[in-house]
Design a protein around this motif. Structure first.
Motif, mmCIF file in Angstrom:
data_model
loop_
_atom_site.group_PDB
_atom_site.id
_atom_site.type_symbol
_atom_site.label_atom_id
_atom_site.label_comp_id
_atom_site.label_asym_id
_atom_site.label_seq_id
_atom_site.Cartn_x
_atom_site.Cartn_y
_atom_site.Cartn_z
ATOM 1 N N ILE A 94 -3.567 22.490 59.051
ATOM 2 C CA ILE A 94 -3.266 22.412 57.617
ATOM 3 C C ILE A 94 -1.961 21.650 57.433
ATOM 4 C CG2 ILE A 94 -2.090 24.668 57.521
ATOM 5 C CD1 ILE A 94 -3.515 25.046 54.759
ATOM 6 N N SER A 95 -1.921 20.773 56.448
ATOM 7 C CA SER A 95 -0.723 19.962 56.178
ATOM 8 C C SER A 95 -0.420 20.011 54.691
ATOM 9 C CB SER A 95 -0.965 18.492 56.544
ATOM 10 O OG SER A 95 -1.408 18.367 57.858
ATOM 11 N N GLY A 96 0.860 19.873 54.366
ATOM 12 C CA GLY A 96 1.241 19.706 52.963
ATOM 13 C C GLY A 96 1.215 20.971 52.137
ATOM 14 N N GLU A 97 1.247 22.158 52.802
ATOM 15 C CA GLU A 97 1.267 23.393 51.994
ATOM 16 C C GLU A 97 2.477 23.406 51.054
ATOM 17 O OE1 GLU A 97 0.987 25.186 56.223
ATOM 18 O OE2 GLU A 97 1.455 23.214 55.405
ATOM 19 N N THR A 98 3.590 22.799 51.506
ATOM 20 C CA THR A 98 4.801 22.819 50.668
ATOM 21 C C THR A 98 4.604 22.010 49.384
ATOM 22 O OG1 THR A 98 5.643 21.029 52.027
ATOM 23 C CG2 THR A 98 6.429 23.239 52.542
ATOM 24 N N ASN A 99 3.618 21.077 49.367
ATOM 25 C CA ASN A 99 3.326 20.366 48.114
ATOM 26 C C ASN A 99 3.000 21.356 46.992
ATOM 27 O OD1 ASN A 99 3.582 17.853 49.303
ATOM 28 N ND2 ASN A 99 1.403 17.638 49.742
ATOM 29 N N LEU A 100 2.376 22.486 47.369
ATOM 30 C CA LEU A 100 1.932 23.451 46.354
ATOM 31 C C LEU A 100 3.116 24.139 45.672
ATOM 32 C CD1 LEU A 100 -1.084 25.045 48.295
ATOM 33 C CD2 LEU A 100 -1.094 23.089 46.740
ATOM 34 N N LEU A 101 4.282 24.154 46.360
ATOM 35 C CA LEU A 101 5.470 24.789 45.775
ATOM 36 C C LEU A 101 5.956 24.006 44.564
ATOM 37 C CD1 LEU A 101 7.450 25.530 49.068
ATOM 38 C CD2 LEU A 101 6.222 27.188 47.660
ATOM 39 N N GLY A 102 5.674 22.698 44.546
ATOM 40 C CA GLY A 102 6.156 21.846 43.453
ATOM 41 C C GLY A 102 5.183 21.750 42.290
ATOM 42 N N ILE A 103 4.074 22.486 42.355
ATOM 43 C CA ILE A 103 3.071 22.396 41.280
ATOM 44 C C ILE A 103 3.286 23.568 40.329
ATOM 45 C CG2 ILE A 103 0.601 22.506 40.769
ATOM 46 C CD1 ILE A 103 0.203 21.206 43.573
ATOM 47 N N GLU A 104 3.657 23.223 39.096
ATOM 48 C CA GLU A 104 4.074 24.260 38.139
ATOM 49 C C GLU A 104 2.971 25.307 37.918
ATOM 50 O OE1 GLU A 104 5.623 24.680 33.585
ATOM 51 O OE2 GLU A 104 5.530 22.667 34.450
ATOM 52 N N ASP A 105 1.708 24.854 37.861
ATOM 53 C CA ASP A 105 0.592 25.787 37.626
ATOM 54 C C ASP A 105 0.581 26.908 38.663
ATOM 55 O OD1 ASP A 105 0.157 23.457 36.213
ATOM 56 O OD2 ASP A 105 -2.015 23.573 36.320
ATOM 57 N N LEU A 106 1.030 26.597 39.889
ATOM 58 C CA LEU A 106 1.005 27.596 40.971
ATOM 59 C C LEU A 106 2.364 28.266 41.133
ATOM 60 C CD1 LEU A 106 -1.060 25.575 43.617
ATOM 61 C CD2 LEU A 106 -1.897 27.316 42.042
ATOM 62 N N SER A 107 3.437 27.476 41.049
ATOM 63 C CA SER A 107 4.766 28.031 41.368
ATOM 64 C C SER A 107 5.268 28.988 40.288
ATOM 65 C CB SER A 107 5.783 26.909 41.584
ATOM 66 O OG SER A 107 5.906 26.138 40.409
#
Length: 342
Positions: free
Chosen positions: A232-245
């Motif tokens: 798995i790569s790029g999980e940290t991208n999800l931290l920058g997505i307002e809908d999720l963070s």
């Protein structure tokens, strides 16, 4: 699925495209402006009200606009979405990023490719390894009712598992149990050991059956986990997505899901049995941490046999028209890179 008249379909499509583009609830004025339909805001409001009754859109409390529901996204993806395939030049550029010299490197470069192109988490399920065969068992007493089980496979993998037992076992008993298993079952898989032990457990002293059963259960789980893995790569991208963070509890659960692996593996392996791209929106995955997410997956092949899947995990508010062809082409390129006849 409720059938929608063409006018309602155009308005739903417009609403979802606007919401994906800017993340703001969409009002009736914006819809009458962007839809290309000559409709008054009042008519648009009536259609919106119908779409809301059908469960395709919802009103957030703080706004007069509407946002899509998981059901709305599902109808959009199944019936309204136009996907543009990637151009040849783009495909060739992507192909250059997958280097087929080492299978493990190809898998990790494919997952990086998915996360780089989509800015979400990219995941690649590795082909199943051959069934593990056992070279040796060893037991070490840790505390009164805790025993460390060490399993060494013929491939040289070492797995450690902690067994919790109802009673304490002496060093002599543990030594005898290991000697018995090694003598009777070395060179066999856990499936074979499980079948072989069923008969023999009846003849063993009953106080040893608990230890043997616990060993086989733990070993079977260890073998399953080592047989399948994913990158798995790029999980940290999800931290920058307002809908999720904006929901840290849910985000933490999502990262725990990535760590724990088994549930996510089961979801991704569903894609191995499907043809082409599969999309799980929100609760369709059956995994609570993915409620606010969509998972887009596709199977890949080696020499014509489906062996694994690639996927992207992101928010339900994603540009499906862009993500679907990226997942699709990555699966195809990975198939080519791993197959002997490319």
């Amino acid at each position: 699925m409720n059938s929608l008249d063409p006018r309602a379909q155009i308005l739903l499509k417009t609403l979802i495209e606007r919401y994906i583009a800017d993340g703001q609830p969409v009002g009736s004025r914006a819809l009458s402006r962007y839809s290309g339909l000559e409709l008054s805001p009042a008519t648009v409001r009536n259609v919106m009200s119908d779409l809301e009754d059908m469960g395709f859109i919802a009103s957030p409390h703080t706004s007069a606009g509407r946002i899509p529901t998981a059901r709305g996204y599902r109808f959009f993806v199944d019936a309204l979405l136009t996907v543009q395939p990637l151009g040849n030049a783009r495909v060739r550029a992507l192909e250059g990023q997958l280097l087929p010299d080492q299978p493990q490197r190809v898998l990790s470069s494919a997952s990086h490719l998915l996360s780089d192109l989509t800015r979400f988490a990219g995941v690649v399920v590795a082909p199943r390894k051959d069934v593990a065969r056992i070279r040796q068992f060893e037991f070490i007493s840790l505390a009164e009712n805790r025993i460390l089980l060490i399993i060494v496979t013929t491939a040289g993998d070492v797995q450690n598992r902690i067994l919790l037992t109802r009673r304490a076992y002496t060093a002599g008993e543990l030594g005898n149990a290991a000697a018995y298993l090694n003598e009777h079952f070395a060179g066999r898989s856990f499936d074979e050991i499980r079948h072989g032990l069923t008969d023999e457990l009846r003849q063993l002293r009953s106080d040893m059956t608990e230890l043997m059963s616990a060993t086989v259960d733990a070993g079977t789980q260890a073998a399953e986990e080592s047989a399948t893995s994913y990158v798995i790569s790029g999980e940290t991208n999800l931290l920058g997505i307002e809908d999720l963070s904006s929901n840290m509890t849910r985000l933490r659960e999502l990262f725990e899901l990535f760590e724990q692996r088994t549930s996510l593996m089961q979801l991704l392996e569903l894609s191995n049995k499907a043809e082409g791209v599969q999309i799980f929106i929100g609760g369709e995955s059956g995994l609570a941490p993915l409620d606010g997410c969509s998972v887009v997956t596709a199977p890949y092949e080696v020499d014509g046999q489906v062996v694994g899947s690639v996927g992207v995990i992101g928010p339900t508010r994603m540009a499906y028209d862009r993500v679907i062809p990226i997942v699709d082409i990555t699966a195809r390129l990975l198939s080519n890179a791993l197959s002997s006849n490319h």
